[in-house]
Design a protein around this motif. Structure first.
Motif, PDB file in Angstrom:
ATOM      1  N   ALA A 124     -15.965  57.724  89.522  1.00  0.00           N
ATOM      2  CA  ALA A 124     -14.776  58.581  89.518  1.00  0.00           C
ATOM      3  C   ALA A 124     -14.505  59.103  90.915  1.00  0.00           C
ATOM      4  N   SER A 125     -13.270  59.540  91.124  1.00  0.00           N
ATOM      5  CA  SER A 125     -12.909  60.167  92.393  1.00  0.00           C
ATOM      6  C   SER A 125     -13.788  61.395  92.591  1.00  0.00           C
ATOM      7  N   THR A 126     -14.408  61.483  93.749  1.00  0.00           N
ATOM      8  CA  THR A 126     -15.353  62.558  94.023  1.00  0.00           C
ATOM      9  C   THR A 126     -14.740  63.941  93.862  1.00  0.00           C
ATOM     10  N   ASP A 127     -13.485  64.075  94.216  1.00  0.00           N
ATOM     11  CA  ASP A 127     -12.846  65.394  94.163  1.00  0.00           C
ATOM     12  C   ASP A 127     -12.346  65.782  92.777  1.00  0.00           C
ATOM     13  N   SER A 128     -12.535  64.911  91.781  1.00  0.00           N
ATOM     14  CA  SER A 128     -12.033  65.250  90.453  1.00  0.00           C
ATOM     15  C   SER A 128     -13.002  64.887  89.332  1.00  0.00           C
ATOM     16  N   ILE A 129     -14.284  64.855  89.616  1.00  0.00           N
ATOM     17  CA  ILE A 129     -15.271  64.459  88.605  1.00  0.00           C
ATOM     18  C   ILE A 129     -15.206  65.379  87.383  1.00  0.00           C
ATOM     19  N   GLY A 130     -15.129  66.665  87.583  1.00  0.00           N
ATOM     20  CA  GLY A 130     -15.068  67.604  86.461  1.00  0.00           C
ATOM     21  C   GLY A 130     -13.847  67.398  85.595  1.00  0.00           C
ATOM     22  N   GLU A 131     -12.708  67.200  86.226  1.00  0.00           N
ATOM     23  CA  GLU A 131     -11.476  66.981  85.481  1.00  0.00           C
ATOM     24  C   GLU A 131     -11.496  65.658  84.720  1.00  0.00           C
ATOM     25  N   VAL A 132     -12.058  64.635  85.363  1.00  0.00           N
ATOM     26  CA  VAL A 132     -12.166  63.328  84.710  1.00  0.00           C
ATOM     27  C   VAL A 132     -13.091  63.436  83.501  1.00  0.00           C
ATOM     28  N   ALA A 133     -14.224  64.088  83.667  1.00  0.00           N
ATOM     29  CA  ALA A 133     -15.177  64.249  82.567  1.00  0.00           C
ATOM     30  C   ALA A 133     -14.542  64.985  81.393  1.00  0.00           C
ATOM     31  N   THR A 134     -13.807  66.039  81.674  1.00  0.00           N
ATOM     32  CA  THR A 134     -13.144  66.800  80.618  1.00  0.00           C
ATOM     33  C   THR A 134     -12.107  65.946  79.893  1.00  0.00           C
ATOM     34  N   ALA A 135     -11.334  65.175  80.650  1.00  0.00           N
ATOM     35  CA  ALA A 135     -10.324  64.301  80.042  1.00  0.00           C
ATOM     36  C   ALA A 135     -10.990  63.230  79.175  1.00  0.00           C
ATOM     37  N   LEU A 136     -12.074  62.649  79.671  1.00  0.00           N
ATOM     38  CA  LEU A 136     -12.781  61.612  78.917  1.00  0.00           C
ATOM     39  C   LEU A 136     -13.358  62.168  77.623  1.00  0.00           C
ATOM     40  N   VAL A 145     -14.749  58.664  72.225  1.00  0.00           N
ATOM     41  CA  VAL A 145     -15.752  59.097  73.195  1.00  0.00           C
ATOM     42  C   VAL A 145     -16.506  60.267  72.578  1.00  0.00           C
ATOM     43  N   SER A 146     -17.818  60.077  72.348  1.00  0.00           N
ATOM     44  CA  SER A 146     -18.590  61.132  71.692  1.00  0.00           C
ATOM     45  C   SER A 146     -19.237  62.090  72.677  1.00  0.00           C
ATOM     46  N   GLU A 147     -19.608  61.596  73.855  1.00  0.00           N
ATOM     47  CA  GLU A 147     -20.272  62.438  74.846  1.00  0.00           C
ATOM     48  C   GLU A 147     -19.960  61.917  76.245  1.00  0.00           C
ATOM     49  N   VAL A 148     -19.950  62.836  77.212  1.00  0.00           N
ATOM     50  CA  VAL A 148     -19.794  62.476  78.618  1.00  0.00           C
ATOM     51  C   VAL A 148     -20.812  63.275  79.416  1.00  0.00           C
ATOM     52  N   TYR A 149     -21.551  62.599  80.283  1.00  0.00           N
ATOM     53  CA  TYR A 149     -22.563  63.239  81.118  1.00  0.00           C
ATOM     54  C   TYR A 149     -22.226  63.008  82.583  1.00  0.00           C
ATOM     55  N   SER A 150     -22.373  64.031  83.405  1.00  0.00           N
ATOM     56  CA  SER A 150     -22.312  63.817  84.847  1.00  0.00           C
ATOM     57  C   SER A 150     -23.739  63.457  85.266  1.00  0.00           C
ATOM     58  N   VAL A 151     -23.848  62.462  86.144  1.00  0.00           N
ATOM     59  CA  VAL A 151     -25.161  61.959  86.549  1.00  0.00           C
ATOM     60  C   VAL A 151     -25.207  61.764  88.055  1.00  0.00           C
ATOM     61  N   ALA A 152     -26.407  61.627  88.562  1.00  0.00           N
ATOM     62  CA  ALA A 152     -26.600  61.393  89.994  1.00  0.00           C
ATOM     63  C   ALA A 152     -27.418  60.121  90.178  1.00  0.00           C
ATOM     64  N   GLY A 153     -27.123  59.411  91.245  1.00  0.00           N
ATOM     65  CA  GLY A 153     -27.892  58.226  91.594  1.00  0.00           C
ATOM     66  C   GLY A 153     -27.252  56.944  91.106  1.00  0.00           C
ATOM     67  N   GLY A 154     -27.451  55.885  91.847  1.00  0.00           N
ATOM     68  CA  GLY A 154     -26.995  54.570  91.439  1.00  0.00           C
ATOM     69  C   GLY A 154     -25.509  54.318  91.572  1.00  0.00           C
ATOM     70  N   GLY A 155     -24.776  55.215  92.201  1.00  0.00           N
ATOM     71  CA  GLY A 155     -23.353  55.003  92.385  1.00  0.00           C
ATOM     72  C   GLY A 155     -22.509  55.312  91.167  1.00  0.00           C
ATOM     73  N   THR A 156     -23.123  55.821  90.109  1.00  0.00           N
ATOM     74  CA  THR A 156     -22.396  56.192  88.894  1.00  0.00           C
ATOM     75  C   THR A 156     -22.218  57.698  88.881  1.00  0.00           C
ATOM     76  N   ASP A 157     -21.007  58.143  88.575  1.00  0.00           N
ATOM     77  CA  ASP A 157     -20.715  59.576  88.534  1.00  0.00           C
ATOM     78  C   ASP A 157     -20.793  60.153  87.130  1.00  0.00           C
ATOM     79  N   LEU A 158     -20.345  59.363  86.148  1.00  0.00           N
ATOM     80  CA  LEU A 158     -20.292  59.819  84.762  1.00  0.00           C
ATOM     81  C   LEU A 158     -20.805  58.723  83.838  1.00  0.00           C
ATOM     82  N   VAL A 159     -21.404  59.137  82.742  1.00  0.00           N
ATOM     83  CA  VAL A 159     -21.806  58.216  81.682  1.00  0.00           C
ATOM     84  C   VAL A 159     -21.141  58.700  80.404  1.00  0.00           C
ATOM     85  N   ALA A 160     -20.391  57.811  79.758  1.00  0.00           N
ATOM     86  CA  ALA A 160     -19.732  58.154  78.501  1.00  0.00           C
ATOM     87  C   ALA A 160     -20.340  57.326  77.377  1.00  0.00           C
TER      88      ALA A 160
END
Length: 93
Positions: free
Chosen positions: A10-22, A28-43
C-alpha cells in the motif's frame, strides 16, 4: 468456506486508511498491518465459492485507492492449536 490470504503493498502515506477501507469490504474478515518482506497489510478473505475470491480481490481489494499490489495465497487446510491438541491427545484427562 474458502480462505485466501492476501499480501498487500500500500501507499506508505495511507496505510491506515487503506486498512480501514479493506476491513469494511464484504468478504474481508480481517486486516493486519505487518512489517517486513515488503508487505504492508495482510487481509484474510473468507468466501463460499471460488468465483467469489476473484470478485473480492480483483473487484474490490485492488480497486481501493492506495492499494499498489497484491499477492494471493489460497488456504487448503487450517491448523489451529485446538486441532493440534486433539491430534496429539492420548485420550488421558
Amino acid at each position: 468456506m474458502i480462505t485466501a490470504i492476501v499480501l498487500i503493498d500500500a501507499s506508505t502515506d495511507s496505510i491506515g486508511e487503506v486498512a480501514t477501507a479493506l476491513a469494511g469490504l464484504d468478504g474481508v474478515s480481517e486486516v493486519y498491518s505487518v512489517a517486513g518482506g515488503g508487505t504492508d497489510l495482510v487481509a484474510l478473505v473468507r468466501v463460499r465459492e471460488f468465483d467469489d475470491v476473484a470478485e473480492v480481490i480483483a473487484g474490490r481489494i485492488n480497486k481501493v485507492p492506495g492499494v499498489l499490489d497484491t499477492q494471493t495465497h489460497i488456504a487448503f487446510r487450517a491448523y489451529s492449536q485446538h486441532d493440534l491438541e486433539s491430534a496429539f491427545s492420548l485420550g488421558l484427562d
